[in-house]
Design a protein around this motif. Structure first.
Motif, PDB file in Angstrom:
ATOM      1  N   SER A 101       0.833  -1.210   0.000  1.00  0.00           N
ATOM      2  CA  SER A 101       0.000   0.000   0.000  1.00  0.00           C
ATOM      3  C   SER A 101       0.864   1.255   0.000  1.00  0.00           C
ATOM      4  CB  SER A 101      -0.915   0.003   1.223  1.00  0.00           C
ATOM      5  OG  SER A 101      -1.786  -1.113   1.204  1.00  0.00           O
ATOM      6  N   VAL A 102       1.915   1.246   0.808  1.00  0.00           N
ATOM      7  CA  VAL A 102       2.838   2.384   0.817  1.00  0.00           C
ATOM      8  C   VAL A 102       3.498   2.533  -0.545  1.00  0.00           C
ATOM      9  CG1 VAL A 102       5.018   3.231   1.773  1.00  0.00           C
ATOM     10  CG2 VAL A 102       3.274   2.318   3.295  1.00  0.00           C
ATOM     11  N   GLY A 103       3.844   1.405  -1.160  1.00  0.00           N
ATOM     12  CA  GLY A 103       4.451   1.442  -2.482  1.00  0.00           C
ATOM     13  C   GLY A 103       3.529   2.046  -3.531  1.00  0.00           C
ATOM     14  N   VAL A 104       2.247   1.717  -3.451  1.00  0.00           N
ATOM     15  CA  VAL A 104       1.269   2.286  -4.395  1.00  0.00           C
ATOM     16  C   VAL A 104       1.157   3.796  -4.201  1.00  0.00           C
ATOM     17  CG1 VAL A 104      -1.173   2.343  -5.031  1.00  0.00           C
ATOM     18  CG2 VAL A 104      -0.038   0.144  -4.645  1.00  0.00           C
ATOM     19  N   ILE A 105       1.059   4.235  -2.956  1.00  0.00           N
ATOM     20  CA  ILE A 105       0.951   5.665  -2.674  1.00  0.00           C
ATOM     21  C   ILE A 105       2.238   6.391  -3.072  1.00  0.00           C
ATOM     22  CG2 ILE A 105       0.674   7.376  -0.808  1.00  0.00           C
ATOM     23  CD1 ILE A 105      -1.182   5.351   0.563  1.00  0.00           C
ATOM     24  N   GLN A 106       3.369   5.681  -3.022  1.00  0.00           N
ATOM     25  CA  GLN A 106       4.635   6.284  -3.428  1.00  0.00           C
ATOM     26  C   GLN A 106       4.622   6.717  -4.891  1.00  0.00           C
ATOM     27  OE1 GLN A 106       9.337   5.252  -2.763  1.00  0.00           O
ATOM     28  NE2 GLN A 106       8.041   3.598  -3.492  1.00  0.00           N
ATOM     29  N   SER A 138       9.211  11.035   0.322  1.00  0.00           N
ATOM     30  CA  SER A 138       9.064  10.769   1.760  1.00  0.00           C
ATOM     31  C   SER A 138       7.714  11.257   2.275  1.00  0.00           C
ATOM     32  CB  SER A 138      10.207  11.419   2.554  1.00  0.00           C
ATOM     33  OG  SER A 138      10.239  12.808   2.358  1.00  0.00           O
ATOM     34  N   GLY A 139       7.233  12.379   1.750  1.00  0.00           N
ATOM     35  CA  GLY A 139       5.919  12.871   2.160  1.00  0.00           C
ATOM     36  C   GLY A 139       4.817  11.896   1.795  1.00  0.00           C
ATOM     37  N   ALA A 140       4.904  11.333   0.574  1.00  0.00           N
ATOM     38  CA  ALA A 140       3.886  10.385   0.115  1.00  0.00           C
ATOM     39  C   ALA A 140       3.948   9.085   0.908  1.00  0.00           C
ATOM     40  CB  ALA A 140       4.072  10.105  -1.378  1.00  0.00           C
ATOM     41  N   THR A 141       5.152   8.540   1.097  1.00  0.00           N
ATOM     42  CA  THR A 141       5.265   7.239   1.745  1.00  0.00           C
ATOM     43  C   THR A 141       4.984   7.302   3.250  1.00  0.00           C
ATOM     44  OG1 THR A 141       7.666   7.590   1.859  1.00  0.00           O
ATOM     45  CG2 THR A 141       6.844   6.248   0.058  1.00  0.00           C
ATOM     46  N   ILE A 142       5.421   8.370   3.902  1.00  0.00           N
ATOM     47  CA  ILE A 142       5.109   8.503   5.329  1.00  0.00           C
ATOM     48  C   ILE A 142       3.606   8.680   5.509  1.00  0.00           C
ATOM     49  CG2 ILE A 142       5.412   9.906   7.411  1.00  0.00           C
ATOM     50  CD1 ILE A 142       8.238  10.543   6.427  1.00  0.00           C
ATOM     51  N   SER A 143       2.997   9.508   4.669  1.00  0.00           N
ATOM     52  CA  SER A 143       1.544   9.694   4.736  1.00  0.00           C
ATOM     53  C   SER A 143       0.824   8.370   4.494  1.00  0.00           C
ATOM     54  CB  SER A 143       1.088  10.724   3.692  1.00  0.00           C
ATOM     55  OG  SER A 143       1.655  11.987   3.938  1.00  0.00           O
ATOM     56  N   GLY A 144       1.278   7.635   3.479  1.00  0.00           N
ATOM     57  CA  GLY A 144       0.665   6.345   3.181  1.00  0.00           C
ATOM     58  C   GLY A 144       0.804   5.375   4.339  1.00  0.00           C
ATOM     59  N   GLY A 145       1.971   5.354   4.947  1.00  0.00           N
ATOM     60  CA  GLY A 145       2.185   4.470   6.091  1.00  0.00           C
ATOM     61  C   GLY A 145       1.296   4.811   7.262  1.00  0.00           C
ATOM     62  N   VAL A 146       1.166   6.102   7.542  1.00  0.00           N
ATOM     63  CA  VAL A 146       0.315   6.551   8.652  1.00  0.00           C
ATOM     64  C   VAL A 146      -1.143   6.177   8.391  1.00  0.00           C
ATOM     65  CG1 VAL A 146      -0.593   8.608   9.807  1.00  0.00           C
ATOM     66  CG2 VAL A 146       1.867   8.403   9.377  1.00  0.00           C
ATOM     67  N   LEU A 147      -1.597   6.364   7.152  1.00  0.00           N
ATOM     68  CA  LEU A 147      -2.975   6.007   6.803  1.00  0.00           C
ATOM     69  C   LEU A 147      -3.211   4.500   6.882  1.00  0.00           C
ATOM     70  CD1 LEU A 147      -3.542   8.417   3.771  1.00  0.00           C
ATOM     71  CD2 LEU A 147      -4.694   8.518   5.990  1.00  0.00           C
ATOM     72  N   MET A 148      -2.130   3.731   6.770  1.00  0.00           N
ATOM     73  CA  MET A 148      -2.237   2.264   6.851  1.00  0.00           C
ATOM     74  C   MET A 148      -2.025   1.741   8.271  1.00  0.00           C
ATOM     75  SD  MET A 148      -3.189   1.127   4.003  1.00  0.00           S
ATOM     76  CE  MET A 148      -2.965  -0.598   4.407  1.00  0.00           C
ATOM     77  N   GLY A 149      -1.986   2.640   9.246  1.00  0.00           N
ATOM     78  CA  GLY A 149      -1.922   2.205  10.634  1.00  0.00           C
ATOM     79  C   GLY A 149      -0.541   2.202  11.254  1.00  0.00           C
TER      80      GLY A 149
END
Length: 277
Positions: free
Chosen positions: A163-168, A179-190
Protein backbone atom coordinates in the motif's frame (compact mmCIF):
# COMPACT_ATOMS: atom_id res chain seq x y z
CA UNK A 1 39.39 26.02 -8.85
CA UNK A 2 38.04 29.24 -7.33
CA UNK A 3 36.79 29.42 -3.75
CA UNK A 4 33.42 30.69 -5.00
CA UNK A 5 32.92 27.50 -6.98
CA UNK A 6 33.45 25.44 -3.83
CA UNK A 7 30.97 27.67 -1.96
CA UNK A 8 28.42 27.11 -4.72
CA UNK A 9 28.87 23.35 -4.41
CA UNK A 10 28.45 23.52 -0.62
CA UNK A 11 25.26 25.61 -0.93
CA UNK A 12 23.64 23.15 -3.35
CA UNK A 13 24.78 20.22 -1.21
CA UNK A 14 23.09 21.92 1.74
CA UNK A 15 19.80 22.28 -0.18
CA UNK A 16 19.93 18.62 -1.23
CA UNK A 17 20.95 17.30 2.17
CA UNK A 18 18.37 19.22 4.17
CA UNK A 19 15.45 18.49 1.85
CA UNK A 20 16.10 14.98 0.49
CA UNK A 21 14.51 13.07 3.35
CA UNK A 22 12.24 15.67 4.94
CA UNK A 23 8.73 15.53 3.43
CA UNK A 24 9.22 18.78 1.51
CA UNK A 25 10.53 17.42 -1.82
CA UNK A 26 14.22 17.80 -2.56
CA UNK A 27 13.52 17.42 -6.29
CA UNK A 28 11.04 20.27 -6.07
CA UNK A 29 13.51 22.48 -4.24
CA UNK A 30 16.30 21.68 -6.70
CA UNK A 31 14.05 22.44 -9.69
CA UNK A 32 13.05 25.76 -8.13
CA UNK A 33 16.70 26.59 -7.42
CA UNK A 34 17.57 25.46 -10.95
CA UNK A 35 14.89 27.63 -12.58
CA UNK A 36 15.29 30.68 -10.36
CA UNK A 37 19.02 30.62 -9.76
CA UNK A 38 21.17 28.17 -11.67
CA UNK A 39 19.91 28.79 -15.20
CA UNK A 40 19.34 32.51 -14.88
CA UNK A 41 22.73 33.24 -13.30
CA UNK A 42 24.79 30.50 -14.95
CA UNK A 43 25.41 29.43 -11.37
CA UNK A 44 27.40 26.30 -12.09
CA UNK A 45 29.43 27.81 -14.89
CA UNK A 46 31.48 25.10 -16.60
CA UNK A 47 30.05 22.23 -14.56
CA UNK A 48 27.06 20.23 -15.90
CA UNK A 49 24.12 20.71 -13.51
CA UNK A 50 22.59 17.25 -14.02
CA UNK A 51 25.87 15.48 -13.26
CA UNK A 52 26.39 17.55 -10.14
CA UNK A 53 22.87 16.75 -8.91
CA UNK A 54 23.65 13.04 -9.21
CA UNK A 55 26.80 13.45 -7.14
CA UNK A 56 25.10 15.31 -4.29
CA UNK A 57 22.20 12.85 -4.28
CA UNK A 58 24.72 10.05 -3.77
CA UNK A 59 25.99 11.99 -0.74
CA UNK A 60 22.48 11.96 0.71
CA UNK A 61 22.09 8.24 0.03
CA UNK A 62 25.35 7.52 1.83
CA UNK A 63 24.01 9.37 4.88
CA UNK A 64 21.02 6.98 5.05
CA UNK A 65 23.33 3.97 4.83
CA UNK A 66 25.36 5.34 7.75
CA UNK A 67 22.28 5.97 9.92
CA UNK A 68 20.64 2.59 9.14
CA UNK A 69 23.74 0.45 8.60
CA UNK A 70 22.67 -2.16 11.16
CA UNK A 71 19.31 -2.47 9.43
CA UNK A 72 20.92 -3.00 6.02
CA UNK A 73 23.23 -5.60 7.51
CA UNK A 74 20.11 -7.48 8.68
CA UNK A 75 18.32 -7.10 5.34
CA UNK A 76 21.27 -8.46 3.40
CA UNK A 77 21.68 -11.39 5.77
CA UNK A 78 25.16 -10.32 6.84
CA UNK A 79 24.37 -10.06 10.54
CA UNK A 80 25.80 -13.51 11.34
CA UNK A 81 29.20 -12.42 10.05
CA UNK A 82 29.19 -9.31 12.27
CA UNK A 83 27.26 -10.36 15.36
CA UNK A 84 27.80 -14.08 15.37
CA UNK A 85 24.81 -16.33 15.98
CA UNK A 86 21.50 -14.50 15.49
CA UNK A 87 18.10 -15.33 16.98
CA UNK A 88 15.94 -15.83 13.89
CA UNK A 89 12.73 -16.14 15.92
CA UNK A 90 12.64 -12.36 16.48
CA UNK A 91 10.41 -10.61 13.96
CA UNK A 92 12.46 -8.38 11.66
CA UNK A 93 11.76 -6.31 8.56
CA UNK A 94 12.44 -8.51 5.52
CA UNK A 95 14.19 -7.58 2.29
CA UNK A 96 11.19 -9.01 0.42
CA UNK A 97 8.93 -6.45 2.14
CA UNK A 98 11.18 -3.61 0.98
CA UNK A 99 11.10 -5.01 -2.56
CA UNK A 100 7.28 -5.21 -2.47
CA UNK A 101 7.21 -1.54 -1.46
CA UNK A 102 9.45 -0.60 -4.38
CA UNK A 103 7.64 -2.47 -7.16
CA UNK A 104 4.69 -0.11 -7.91
CA UNK A 105 6.73 3.09 -8.27
CA UNK A 106 9.43 1.18 -10.13
CA UNK A 107 6.95 0.00 -12.75
CA UNK A 108 5.22 3.36 -13.16
CA UNK A 109 8.57 5.17 -13.14
CA UNK A 110 9.84 3.12 -16.08
CA UNK A 111 6.58 3.56 -18.00
CA UNK A 112 6.31 7.32 -17.42
CA UNK A 113 9.98 8.34 -17.34
CA UNK A 114 10.00 10.13 -20.71
CA UNK A 115 6.70 11.91 -20.04
CA UNK A 116 7.86 13.09 -16.63
CA UNK A 117 11.21 14.35 -17.98
CA UNK A 118 9.57 16.19 -20.88
CA UNK A 119 6.53 17.73 -19.20
CA UNK A 120 6.78 17.83 -15.40
CA UNK A 121 10.20 19.33 -14.61
CA UNK A 122 9.26 22.99 -14.20
CA UNK A 123 8.61 25.33 -11.31
CA UNK A 124 4.89 25.47 -12.17
CA UNK A 125 4.43 21.70 -11.92
CA UNK A 126 6.53 21.59 -8.75
CA UNK A 127 4.20 24.09 -7.08
CA UNK A 128 1.24 21.85 -7.93
CA UNK A 129 3.08 18.83 -6.49
CA UNK A 130 4.02 20.72 -3.31
CA UNK A 131 0.40 21.74 -2.77
CA UNK A 132 -1.14 18.32 -3.46
CA UNK A 133 1.47 16.60 -1.31
CA UNK A 134 0.69 19.00 1.54
CA UNK A 135 -3.00 18.10 1.28
CA UNK A 136 -2.19 14.37 1.52
CA UNK A 137 0.00 14.98 4.58
CA UNK A 138 -2.77 16.97 6.31
CA UNK A 139 -5.26 14.18 5.56
CA UNK A 140 -2.82 11.58 6.94
CA UNK A 141 -2.40 13.49 10.20
CA UNK A 142 -6.15 14.06 10.52
CA UNK A 143 -7.04 10.40 10.08
CA UNK A 144 -4.00 8.91 11.80
CA UNK A 145 -4.83 6.32 14.43
CA UNK A 146 -4.32 7.59 17.96
CA UNK A 147 -3.00 4.10 18.78
CA UNK A 148 -1.18 2.82 15.67
CA UNK A 149 -1.10 -0.95 15.25
CA UNK A 150 2.41 -0.80 13.78
CA UNK A 151 4.76 1.08 16.08
CA UNK A 152 8.08 -0.16 14.69
CA UNK A 153 9.35 -0.93 11.21
CA UNK A 154 9.72 -4.62 12.15
CA UNK A 155 5.94 -4.99 12.53
CA UNK A 156 5.17 -3.89 8.96
CA UNK A 157 3.09 -6.36 6.94
CA UNK A 158 3.31 -7.13 3.22
CA UNK A 159 -0.09 -5.46 2.75
CA UNK A 160 1.19 -2.27 4.36
CA UNK A 161 4.41 -2.39 2.33
CA UNK A 162 2.47 -2.76 -0.93
CA UNK A 163 0.00 0.00 0.00
CA UNK A 164 2.84 2.38 0.82
CA UNK A 165 4.45 1.44 -2.48
CA UNK A 166 1.27 2.29 -4.40
CA UNK A 167 0.95 5.66 -2.67
CA UNK A 168 4.64 6.28 -3.43
CA UNK A 169 3.66 6.47 -7.12
CA UNK A 170 2.27 9.96 -6.47
CA UNK A 171 5.82 11.10 -5.77
CA UNK A 172 6.75 10.57 -9.43
CA UNK A 173 5.18 14.01 -9.88
CA UNK A 174 8.06 16.41 -9.04
CA UNK A 175 7.36 18.36 -5.88
CA UNK A 176 5.00 15.79 -4.38
CA UNK A 177 7.84 14.34 -2.26
CA UNK A 178 8.63 10.67 -2.02
CA UNK A 179 9.06 10.77 1.76
CA UNK A 180 5.92 12.87 2.16
CA UNK A 181 3.89 10.39 0.11
CA UNK A 182 5.26 7.24 1.75
CA UNK A 183 5.11 8.50 5.33
CA UNK A 184 1.54 9.69 4.74
CA UNK A 185 0.67 6.35 3.18
CA UNK A 186 2.18 4.47 6.09
CA UNK A 187 0.31 6.55 8.65
CA UNK A 188 -2.98 6.01 6.80
CA UNK A 189 -2.24 2.26 6.85
CA UNK A 190 -1.92 2.20 10.63
CA UNK A 191 1.80 2.81 11.14
CA UNK A 192 3.24 5.22 13.65
CA UNK A 193 4.93 8.24 12.09
CA UNK A 194 8.34 6.90 13.15
CA UNK A 195 7.74 3.42 11.70
CA UNK A 196 6.56 4.97 8.41
CA UNK A 197 9.61 7.27 8.35
CA UNK A 198 12.03 4.40 9.00
CA UNK A 199 10.46 2.33 6.21
CA UNK A 200 10.60 5.36 3.90
CA UNK A 201 14.31 5.94 4.46
CA UNK A 202 15.18 2.27 4.07
CA UNK A 203 13.24 2.07 0.78
CA UNK A 204 14.98 5.23 -0.42
CA UNK A 205 18.43 3.64 -0.67
CA UNK A 206 17.86 1.02 -3.40
CA UNK A 207 15.55 3.18 -5.51
CA UNK A 208 17.75 6.29 -5.28
CA UNK A 209 20.99 4.34 -5.67
CA UNK A 210 19.62 2.60 -8.76
CA UNK A 211 18.41 5.82 -10.39
CA UNK A 212 21.62 7.66 -9.52
CA UNK A 213 23.77 4.77 -10.75
CA UNK A 214 22.06 4.75 -14.16
CA UNK A 215 22.38 8.54 -14.42
CA UNK A 216 26.01 8.35 -13.35
CA UNK A 217 26.83 5.93 -16.18
CA UNK A 218 25.05 8.16 -18.70
CA UNK A 219 26.95 11.25 -17.53
CA UNK A 220 30.36 9.67 -16.90
CA UNK A 221 32.00 11.67 -19.70
CA UNK A 222 31.40 14.90 -17.80
CA UNK A 223 33.68 13.90 -14.92
CA UNK A 224 37.18 15.32 -15.05
CA UNK A 225 40.12 15.89 -12.72
CA UNK A 226 39.44 19.62 -12.88
CA UNK A 227 35.84 19.18 -11.69
CA UNK A 228 36.70 16.70 -8.94
CA UNK A 229 37.11 19.23 -6.05
CA UNK A 230 33.77 20.79 -7.00
CA UNK A 231 31.96 17.45 -7.00
CA UNK A 232 33.67 16.29 -3.80
CA UNK A 233 32.66 19.49 -1.97
CA UNK A 234 29.03 19.00 -3.02
CA UNK A 235 29.06 15.31 -2.07
CA UNK A 236 30.50 15.99 1.41
CA UNK A 237 28.12 18.90 1.99
CA UNK A 238 25.07 16.82 1.00
CA UNK A 239 26.26 13.91 3.15
CA UNK A 240 26.81 16.03 6.29
CA UNK A 241 23.57 17.99 6.03
CA UNK A 242 21.55 14.87 5.14
CA UNK A 243 23.04 13.08 8.16
CA UNK A 244 22.01 15.93 10.46
CA UNK A 245 18.59 16.24 8.80
CA UNK A 246 17.78 12.51 9.07
CA UNK A 247 18.74 12.23 12.73
CA UNK A 248 16.88 15.44 13.62
CA UNK A 249 13.79 14.40 11.65
CA UNK A 250 13.59 10.93 13.21
CA UNK A 251 13.75 12.40 16.71
CA UNK A 252 10.92 14.83 15.97
CA UNK A 253 8.52 13.00 13.66
CA UNK A 254 6.41 11.21 16.30
CA UNK A 255 5.96 14.50 18.19
CA UNK A 256 5.45 17.10 15.46
CA UNK A 257 3.81 14.76 12.88
CA UNK A 258 3.45 15.97 9.28
CA UNK A 259 1.43 19.16 9.71
CA UNK A 260 4.37 21.60 10.15
CA UNK A 261 5.94 20.32 6.93
CA UNK A 262 2.62 20.64 5.11
CA UNK A 263 2.27 24.23 6.29
CA UNK A 264 5.83 24.98 5.13
CA UNK A 265 5.03 23.58 1.68
CA UNK A 266 1.89 25.69 1.36
CA UNK A 267 3.73 28.85 2.47
CA UNK A 268 6.52 28.10 -0.02
CA UNK A 269 4.00 27.69 -2.84
CA UNK A 270 2.41 31.05 -2.02
CA UNK A 271 5.78 32.85 -1.80
CA UNK A 272 7.16 31.39 -5.05
CA UNK A 273 3.88 32.05 -6.87
CA UNK A 274 3.69 35.71 -5.93
CA UNK A 275 7.41 36.35 -6.36
CA UNK A 276 7.82 34.81 -9.80
CA UNK A 277 4.37 34.46 -11.37
Amino acid sequence: MEIMEIIKAIILGLVEGLTEFAPVSSTGHMIIVDDMWLKSADFLGRYPANTFKIVIQLGSIFAVVVVFWRRFVDLLGLNQFIRGKVNNTIQRLKLSQVIVGLIPAGIFGLLLEDFIDEHLFSTETVLIGLLLGAVLMIIADKYASSVPNTTTVDQITYRQALSVGVIQCFSLWPGFSRSGATISGGVLMGMSHRAAADFTFIMAVPIMAGASGISLIKNWQYFSVDALPFFIAGFISAFIFALVSIKFFLKLIDRVKLLPFAVYRIVLVVIIYFLFF
